[in-house]
Motif scaffolding. Structure first.
Motif, short mmCIF file in Angstrom:
data_model
loop_
_atom_site.label_atom_id
_atom_site.label_comp_id
_atom_site.label_asym_id
_atom_site.label_seq_id
_atom_site.Cartn_x
_atom_site.Cartn_y
_atom_site.Cartn_z
N LEU A 56 55.48 35.85 19.22
CA LEU A 56 56.16 36.37 18.03
C LEU A 56 55.33 36.06 16.79
O LEU A 56 54.95 34.91 16.57
CB LEU A 56 57.55 35.73 17.88
CG LEU A 56 58.59 36.06 18.95
CD1 LEU A 56 59.88 35.29 18.68
CD2 LEU A 56 58.87 37.56 19.02
N ALA A 57 55.04 37.09 16.01
CA ALA A 57 54.22 36.89 14.81
C ALA A 57 54.83 37.60 13.62
O ALA A 57 54.14 38.17 12.77
CB ALA A 57 52.79 37.36 15.08
N LYS A 95 44.12 33.28 14.48
CA LYS A 95 44.51 34.11 13.34
C LYS A 95 46.03 34.21 13.19
O LYS A 95 46.55 34.25 12.07
CB LYS A 95 43.91 35.51 13.50
CG LYS A 95 44.31 36.47 12.42
CD LYS A 95 43.41 37.69 12.36
CE LYS A 95 43.94 38.61 11.26
NZ LYS A 95 42.92 39.52 10.78
N PHE A 96 46.75 34.28 14.31
CA PHE A 96 48.21 34.30 14.24
C PHE A 96 48.79 33.03 14.86
O PHE A 96 49.83 33.05 15.51
CB PHE A 96 48.76 35.55 14.94
CG PHE A 96 48.31 36.84 14.30
CD1 PHE A 96 48.85 37.25 13.09
CD2 PHE A 96 47.33 37.62 14.89
CE1 PHE A 96 48.43 38.43 12.49
CE2 PHE A 96 46.90 38.80 14.30
CZ PHE A 96 47.44 39.20 13.08
N GLY A 97 48.08 31.93 14.68
CA GLY A 97 48.54 30.64 15.21
C GLY A 97 48.66 30.67 16.72
O GLY A 97 47.88 31.35 17.41
N GLU A 98 49.68 29.96 17.21
CA GLU A 98 49.91 29.88 18.66
C GLU A 98 50.14 31.28 19.25
O GLU A 98 49.83 31.52 20.42
CB GLU A 98 51.17 29.05 18.94
CG GLU A 98 51.09 27.62 18.43
CD GLU A 98 50.13 26.79 19.25
OE1 GLU A 98 50.33 26.71 20.46
OE2 GLU A 98 49.16 26.25 18.66
N ALA A 99 50.70 32.17 18.43
CA ALA A 99 51.07 33.50 18.93
C ALA A 99 49.86 34.26 19.46
O ALA A 99 49.99 35.10 20.35
CB ALA A 99 51.75 34.31 17.82
N SER A 100 48.66 33.97 18.93
CA SER A 100 47.49 34.72 19.40
C SER A 100 46.59 33.90 20.32
O SER A 100 45.40 34.19 20.45
CB SER A 100 46.71 35.34 18.23
OG SER A 100 46.14 34.36 17.41
#
Ligand code: AMP
Ligand code: GLY
Length: 426
Positions: A154-155, A181-186
Motif C-alpha cells: 500500500l502506497a 522510493k515507496f518505503g517498505e511498499a516497494s
C-alpha cells in the motif's frame, strides 16, 4: 432492529450510512470517526480504527452486532480475524474480508498470483526484489512502451508509475527496489504490460460463495479537466458506465467475477464483504487492473443511491453466507457525483474553511455526501482534501450531471475547487 458501526470518515462512509439509515431494520447507527455529514444521521464515535481493542470496547458498550469496515487499512491489518478469534464476539456480523482476502489489495504481487491461479485475465507481469533487479531490467526490455511499475504494498494510491522511456523505467525500478522510493511498499515491484483501454470499476458483494454484482461506476481520478494533472482519490463518478453494455458485463461476470469468488472458496479465503474490481476494457475484453477489498470513494456515492433493495438485509445475508437468497434491485436511473475539494488538493491543502449553503440544496434534486468535514460550534468546516460530494440522479448521466452541477452552485467555501467536466468522455 440491529445496531451497526461503520468504520471510516469519508464520503463513502456517509453514503453507506445514508443507505443503511433508510432500512426499517436499522437500530442505532454509529460511525467512527465519521464526519459532519454522518453526525447528522448517526452517532459519531471518536476512535482510532486501527486500535481493535478500542473498537471491541465500543461494540460492547453500544450493543453493536454488525461492523461494516469502510477503508482497507483495518482489513489489511486483520480486524476481521481479530474479532473472529476474540471471545465474546462470536455473533458479531463483520462486513469485510479476513486478512488473507484483504491481501489482494495489500499486495499487488499476491493479487497477480491469485489472478494467475484462477485464470483471470490481467496484464502479463513479473515481480522483482532488489536481488533480482537485473532480471527486472531484462524483463522491461521484453515489453514495449509505456512501462508499468507497481510497488507491491500500500502506497497511498501513489505506488504505480507509468513511464514511456525504457532507460527511465529501468532507473525508476532501481529507485523503487534499492532506494525504497515507496518505503517498505516497494521492496517488491510488479512490472507489467501496459493495457491500452478505458477504465471502469465493478463492485461485487460476496459471502465467499455467492455474489451479487452491484452497479458499476467510472471515477475521475485526475485533478484537472480533460483527465490531466496529479492523481487524486477521485474527483467524481458516474454510474452506470455507458460503455459497459450487457454483453461486456456478461463477460465480466463469466471471466472475472465467477473465477474470483470461486478462487476465494478454493483458497479457503473467508471473504464476506465488498470486492472492488478495477478493470480495463481493451477492445471488447475486460482485464483486471487491481482488486480493492472495500467500496470505492467516490464510487459509493453513485452506487448506493442506485440500490433499491434493503442494504442491511443484503449485509445480513452476506454475513450469514446466504447471499443467494437475497434480492438486489437496482434503479435504471443514472447517478453522478461531483467532488468539491480544497484549494491545493491533492498536494498540501487548506482546511478549516466554513462551508455555507448546504441547506439550500433541495433533497429532491441532489444528495449531499460529506467527506472531509467537521462540526465546530454551529458551523461546518472543511477538514480534508475532498470535502463534499454532490450526487444527483437522472434518466441518463447527462441529466444527472446537470443536476449535480446546478446544485453545487449553492455550496460555498473559500477557494473551492471541482472538476467541471465529469463524464466528459462518455
Ligand atoms: P492501480 O493502483 O493498480 O489501480 O493502478 C493505478 C492506475 O494506474 C490505474 O487506475 C490505471 O489507470 C493505471 N494502470 C495500472 N496498471 C495498468 C496497466 N497494466 N496498464 C495501463 N494502466 C494501468
Ligand atoms: N476512487 C478510487 C478508490 O476508492 O480507490
Amino acid at each position: 432492529m440491529i445496531n451497526i458501526l461503520i468504520l471510516g470518515s469519508g464520503g463513502r462512509e456517509h453514503a453507506l450510512a445514508h443507505k443503511i439509515k433508510q432500512s426499517p431494520k436499522c437500530g442505532n447507527l454509529f460511525v467512527a470517526p465519521g464526519n459532519a455529514g454522518t453526525q447528522q444521521i448517526a452517532k459519531n464515535l471518536e476512535l482510532d480504527i486501527l486500535d481493535f481493542d478500542a473498537v471491541a470496547k465500543v461494540l460492547k458498550q453500544h450493543e453493536i452486532s454488525m461492523l461494516l469496515v469502510g477503508p482497507e487499512a483495518p482489513l489489511v491489518n486483520g480486524i476481521t480475524d481479530f474479532f473472529k478469534m476474540k471471545p465474546g464476539f462470536e455473533d458479531l456480523k463483520i462486513i469485510g474480508p479476513s486478512k488473507d482476502g484483504a491481501v489482494l489489495e495489500g499486495s499487488k504481487e499476491r493479487a497477480k498470483l491469485f489472478m494467475e491461479s484462477h485464470n483471470i485475465p490481467t496484464a502479463r507481469y513479473q515481480s522483482f526484489t532488489a536481488d533480482t533487479l537485473s532480471e527486472g531490467e531484462k524483463f522491461l526490455e521484453t515489453l514495449s512502451s509505456p512501462y508499468v511499475l507497481k510497488a507491491d504494498g500500500l502506497a497511498g494510491g501513489k505506488g504505480v508509475l507509468i513511464i514511456d522511456n525504457l532507460t527511465e523505467a529501468k532507473m525508476e525500478l532501481g529507485k523503487m527496489l534499492t532506494e525504497k522510493k515507496f518505503g517498505e511498499a516497494s521492496q517488491t515491484v510488479v512490472v507489467e504490460e501496459f493495457l491500452d483501454g478505458i477504465e471502469l470499476s465493478v463492485f461485487v458483494l460476496t459471502d465467499g460463495k455467492n455474489y451479487k454484482i452491484l452497479p458499476n461506476a467510472k471515477d475521475y481520478k485526475r485533478i484537472g479537466e480533460g483527465d490531466t494533472g496529479l492523481n487524486t482519490g477521485g474527483m467524481g463518478a458516474v454510474s452506470p458506465v455507458p460503455f459497459a453494455d450487457e454483453e461486456f458485463m456478461h463477460k465480466v461476470e463469466e471471466k472475472i467475477v465467477k473465477p474470483t469468488v470461486s478462487g476465494f472458496s478454493k483458497e479457503n479465503i473467508d471473504y464476506k464483504g465488498f470486492v472492488f474490481i478495477g478493470l480495463m476494457k481493451v477492445g471488447d475484453e475486460p482485464f483486471v487492473v487491481e482488486y480493492n477489498v472495500r467500496m470505492g470513494d467516490p464510487e459509493t456515492e453513485v452506487v448506493m443511491p442506485r440500490i433499491e433493495s434493503d442494504l442491511i438485509e443484503l449485509l445480513e445475508k452476506t454475513a450469514a453466507g446466504e447471499l443467494d437468497s437475497a434480492r438486489l434491485d437496482v434503479s435504471p436511473k443514472a447517478a453522478t457525483t461531483v467532488m468539491l475539494v480544497s484549494n491545493g488538493y491533492p498536494e498540501a491543502y487548506e482546511k478549516g474553511k466554513p462551508i455555507t449553503g448546504l441547506e439550500n440544496i433541495s433533497e429532491n434534486e441532489a444528495i449531499v455526501f460529506h467527506a472531509g468535514t467537521k462540526v465546530s460550534g454551529n458551523e461546518i468546516l472543511s477538514n480534508g482534501g475532498r470535502v463534499i460530494a454532490v450526487t444527483a440522479m437522472g434518466n441518463d448521466h447527462k441529466e444527472a450531471l446537470q443536476k449535480s452541477y446546478s446544485q453545487i452552485k449553492k455550496v460555498c467555501f473559500e477557494n473551492i475547487n471541482f472538476r467541471k467536466d465529469i463524464g466528459f468522455d462518455l
